[in-house]
Design a protein around this motif. Structure first.
Motif, mmCIF file in Angstrom:
data_model
loop_
_atom_site.group_PDB
_atom_site.id
_atom_site.type_symbol
_atom_site.label_atom_id
_atom_site.label_comp_id
_atom_site.label_asym_id
_atom_site.label_seq_id
_atom_site.Cartn_x
_atom_site.Cartn_y
_atom_site.Cartn_z
ATOM 1 N N LEU A 44 1.058 -1.144 -0.078
ATOM 2 C CA LEU A 44 0.127 0.103 0.283
ATOM 3 C C LEU A 44 0.886 1.449 -0.177
ATOM 4 N N ARG A 45 0.749 2.159 -0.268
ATOM 5 C CA ARG A 45 0.957 3.348 -0.772
ATOM 6 C C ARG A 45 0.423 4.838 0.090
ATOM 7 N N LEU A 46 0.170 5.963 0.258
ATOM 8 C CA LEU A 46 -0.179 7.124 -0.177
ATOM 9 C C LEU A 46 0.266 7.804 -1.059
ATOM 10 N N SER A 47 0.109 7.880 -2.575
ATOM 11 C CA SER A 47 -0.032 8.296 -3.490
ATOM 12 C C SER A 47 -1.082 9.549 -4.108
ATOM 13 N N CYS A 48 -1.370 10.882 -4.309
ATOM 14 C CA CYS A 48 -1.568 11.668 -5.522
ATOM 15 C C CYS A 48 -1.233 11.304 -6.670
ATOM 16 N N ASP A 49 -2.567 11.462 -7.741
ATOM 17 C CA ASP A 49 -2.237 11.659 -9.265
ATOM 18 C C ASP A 49 -2.178 12.792 -9.663
ATOM 19 N N CYS A 50 -2.982 13.865 -9.503
ATOM 20 C CA CYS A 50 -2.797 15.173 -9.388
ATOM 21 C C CYS A 50 -1.690 15.628 -10.717
ATOM 22 N N SER A 51 -2.250 16.244 -11.326
ATOM 23 C CA SER A 51 -0.482 16.564 -12.575
ATOM 24 C C SER A 51 -1.225 18.046 -12.735
ATOM 25 N N ARG A 52 -0.474 18.888 -13.730
ATOM 26 C CA ARG A 52 -0.465 20.163 -14.268
ATOM 27 C C ARG A 52 -1.980 20.204 -15.258
ATOM 28 N N ARG A 94 -7.584 20.388 -17.365
ATOM 29 C CA ARG A 94 -8.529 20.615 -17.688
ATOM 30 C C ARG A 94 -9.785 20.866 -16.715
ATOM 31 N N VAL A 95 -9.298 20.913 -15.015
ATOM 32 C CA VAL A 95 -10.291 21.700 -14.217
ATOM 33 C C VAL A 95 -10.539 22.750 -14.775
ATOM 34 N N LEU A 96 -9.395 23.794 -14.963
ATOM 35 C CA LEU A 96 -9.398 24.955 -15.091
ATOM 36 C C LEU A 96 -10.645 25.830 -16.288
ATOM 37 N N LEU A 97 -10.019 24.733 -17.214
ATOM 38 C CA LEU A 97 -11.329 25.021 -18.604
ATOM 39 C C LEU A 97 -12.451 24.501 -18.267
ATOM 40 N N SER A 98 -13.007 23.348 -17.198
ATOM 41 C CA SER A 98 -14.343 22.944 -17.271
ATOM 42 C C SER A 98 -15.249 24.707 -16.163
ATOM 43 N N LYS A 106 -8.268 39.143 -15.579
ATOM 44 C CA LYS A 106 -8.170 40.351 -15.107
ATOM 45 C C LYS A 106 -8.109 40.948 -14.170
ATOM 46 N N THR A 107 -8.699 40.370 -12.512
ATOM 47 C CA THR A 107 -8.295 40.440 -11.535
ATOM 48 C C THR A 107 -7.563 40.533 -11.125
ATOM 49 N N GLN A 108 -6.432 38.655 -11.185
ATOM 50 C CA GLN A 108 -5.283 38.693 -10.325
ATOM 51 C C GLN A 108 -4.626 38.750 -11.624
ATOM 52 N N GLY A 109 -4.325 38.537 -12.893
ATOM 53 C CA GLY A 109 -3.196 38.586 -13.173
ATOM 54 C C GLY A 109 -2.838 37.329 -13.231
ATOM 55 N N GLY A 110 -3.551 35.574 -13.164
ATOM 56 C CA GLY A 110 -3.793 34.333 -13.207
ATOM 57 C C GLY A 110 -3.770 33.639 -12.278
ATOM 58 N N CYS A 111 -3.427 32.470 -11.663
ATOM 59 C CA CYS A 111 -4.067 31.978 -10.737
ATOM 60 C C CYS A 111 -3.291 30.746 -9.708
ATOM 61 N N GLU A 112 -3.351 30.102 -8.849
ATOM 62 C CA GLU A 112 -2.635 29.610 -8.451
ATOM 63 C C GLU A 112 -3.745 28.462 -8.090
ATOM 64 N N VAL A 113 -3.493 26.720 -7.711
ATOM 65 C CA VAL A 113 -4.418 26.367 -7.687
ATOM 66 C C VAL A 113 -3.837 25.344 -7.045
ATOM 67 N N ALA A 114 -4.096 24.627 -6.119
ATOM 68 C CA ALA A 114 -3.838 23.713 -4.706
ATOM 69 C C ALA A 114 -4.609 22.514 -4.821
ATOM 70 N N CYS A 115 -3.824 21.410 -4.855
ATOM 71 C CA CYS A 115 -4.502 20.375 -4.307
ATOM 72 C C CYS A 115 -5.010 20.117 -3.430
ATOM 73 N N HIS A 116 -6.040 19.380 -3.027
ATOM 74 C CA HIS A 116 -6.892 19.834 -1.535
ATOM 75 C C HIS A 116 -6.250 18.073 -1.178
ATOM 76 N N PHE A 117 -5.259 17.215 -1.564
ATOM 77 C CA PHE A 117 -5.297 16.021 -1.176
ATOM 78 C C PHE A 117 -3.251 16.073 -1.271
ATOM 79 N N CYS A 118 -3.041 16.408 -1.976
ATOM 80 C CA CYS A 118 -0.804 16.583 -1.515
ATOM 81 C C CYS A 118 -0.659 18.255 -0.995
ATOM 82 N N ALA A 170 0.811 26.716 -10.409
ATOM 83 C CA ALA A 170 0.901 28.729 -10.457
ATOM 84 C C ALA A 170 0.699 28.511 -12.101
ATOM 85 N N PHE A 171 -0.461 29.412 -12.830
ATOM 86 C CA PHE A 171 -1.090 29.659 -13.845
ATOM 87 C C PHE A 171 -0.462 31.423 -14.261
#
Length: 300
Positions: free
Chosen positions: A238-246, A251-255, A266-278, A283-284
């Motif tokens: 067994l292992r603790l492993s997150c499968d998130c990726s850029r 794809r999440v952002l496009l959705s 316009k308001t932030q000049g970009g964004c930063e998204v954090a994975c809840h699991f890992c 940063a974009f």
């Protein structure tokens, strides 16, 4: 020098009792629970909650048949720690998160951590099984205690009509000292003698975390299941492993849709998204979000 328990590799044993009259899943997830504690900088109570959920998810994941199958377990009981969620695959990989991991509560009257108080008891346990095709299967049951093990046992009884003995535990000090669990399920046609023996021994597993601190999985099998014809069929790492990726985050952002993304530019000049699991951060810049929109249009 003796190896610290938290440094030992996490693993699961799958076995049968009485020549197949019952099946057992027994796991030691101490290392994974410590990793989750470190990732989320969790309190003792939330570390215990995540440790129990990791073990429960690992056991349920071991029941999956195909490589792409996944199971998502969520407890949402309205407590101050917020929802607790774990995702497991058939390959022994598990990831876990809790919304407010630093929440701490006073010990209960019996001296144990108040996991049920942190997660809450007024809500549901939801289990979603995804098979890589078609609609996922979703089952829900009302929470029994918010202590995780009792709630999973109720899920098996109500949603799968399978009476189950489920014990999950996390022994926490300055570190996670031991974590893991056991699930015992009787098969149709199980003889009364084995049922009686399991009922007699059920109390033994109420201190499963202490057992795991003192014994190996094999020692627990030989000690607690002696005389019940235990036969180990499989050992799974067994292992603790997150499968998130850029790519996944893109794809999440496009959705979110073009207007939402343009508002971020316009308001932030970009964004930063954090994975809840890992807790990994992606940063974009505004330019990268513009390029993402262009790629999205080309795919359409």
């Amino acid at each position: 020098m003796q190896t610290k328990k938290a440094d030992k590799a996490s693993r699961l044993l799958r076995l049968t009792l009485g020549g197949g009259q019952a099946r057992v899943f027994l796991c030691d997830t101490t290392q994974m629970a410590q990793q989750a504690r470190d990732i989320h900088q969790a309190s003792n109570t939330c570390s215990a909650a995540m440790g129990r959920m990791i073990a429960g998810a690992a056991i349920m994941g071991a029941n999956l048949k195909s490589e792409g199958d996944r199971i998502t377990i969520t407890i949402n009981g309205g407590g101050p720690a917020g929802p607790l969620c774990a995702v497991a695959g058939s390959n022994g990989a598990v990831k876990v998160t809790v919304e407010h991991p630093q929440v701490e509560l006073p010990l209960k009257a019996n001296g144990k951590l108040d996991v049920g108080g942190a997660l809450g008891r007024d809500g549901q346990l939801t289990v979603m099984r995804s098979y890589g095709f078609g609609e996922p299967y979703v089952g829900r049951v009302a929470l029994v205690s918010g202590e995780v093990a009792e709630d999973l046992a109720m899920y098996y009884l109500e949603s799968e009509q399978t009476p189950s003995l489920c014990a999950l535990g996390t022994l926490v000090g300055e570190r996670v000292l031991a974590a893991g669990g056991i699930l015992i399920q009787v098969m149709p046609g199980c003889q009364e003698e084995l049922l009686s023996q399991l009922e007699i021994r059920a109390e033994l597993f109420s201190s499963i975390s202490q057992m795991l601190d003192d014994m190996t999985l094999e020692e627990i099998v030989s000690s607690c299941l002696r005389g019940l014809e235990p036969q180990i069929l499989e050992e799974m790492p067994l292992r603790l492993s997150c499968d998130c990726s850029r790519d996944y985050i893109e794809r999440v952002l496009l959705s979110m849709g073009e207007s939402e993304i343009r508002d971020l530019i316009k308001t932030q000049g970009g964004c930063e998204v954090a994975c809840h699991f890992c807790r990994r951060r992606y940063a974009f810049s505004g330019r990268e979000l513009e390029a993402l929109l262009e790629r999205g249009k080309k795919r359409e």
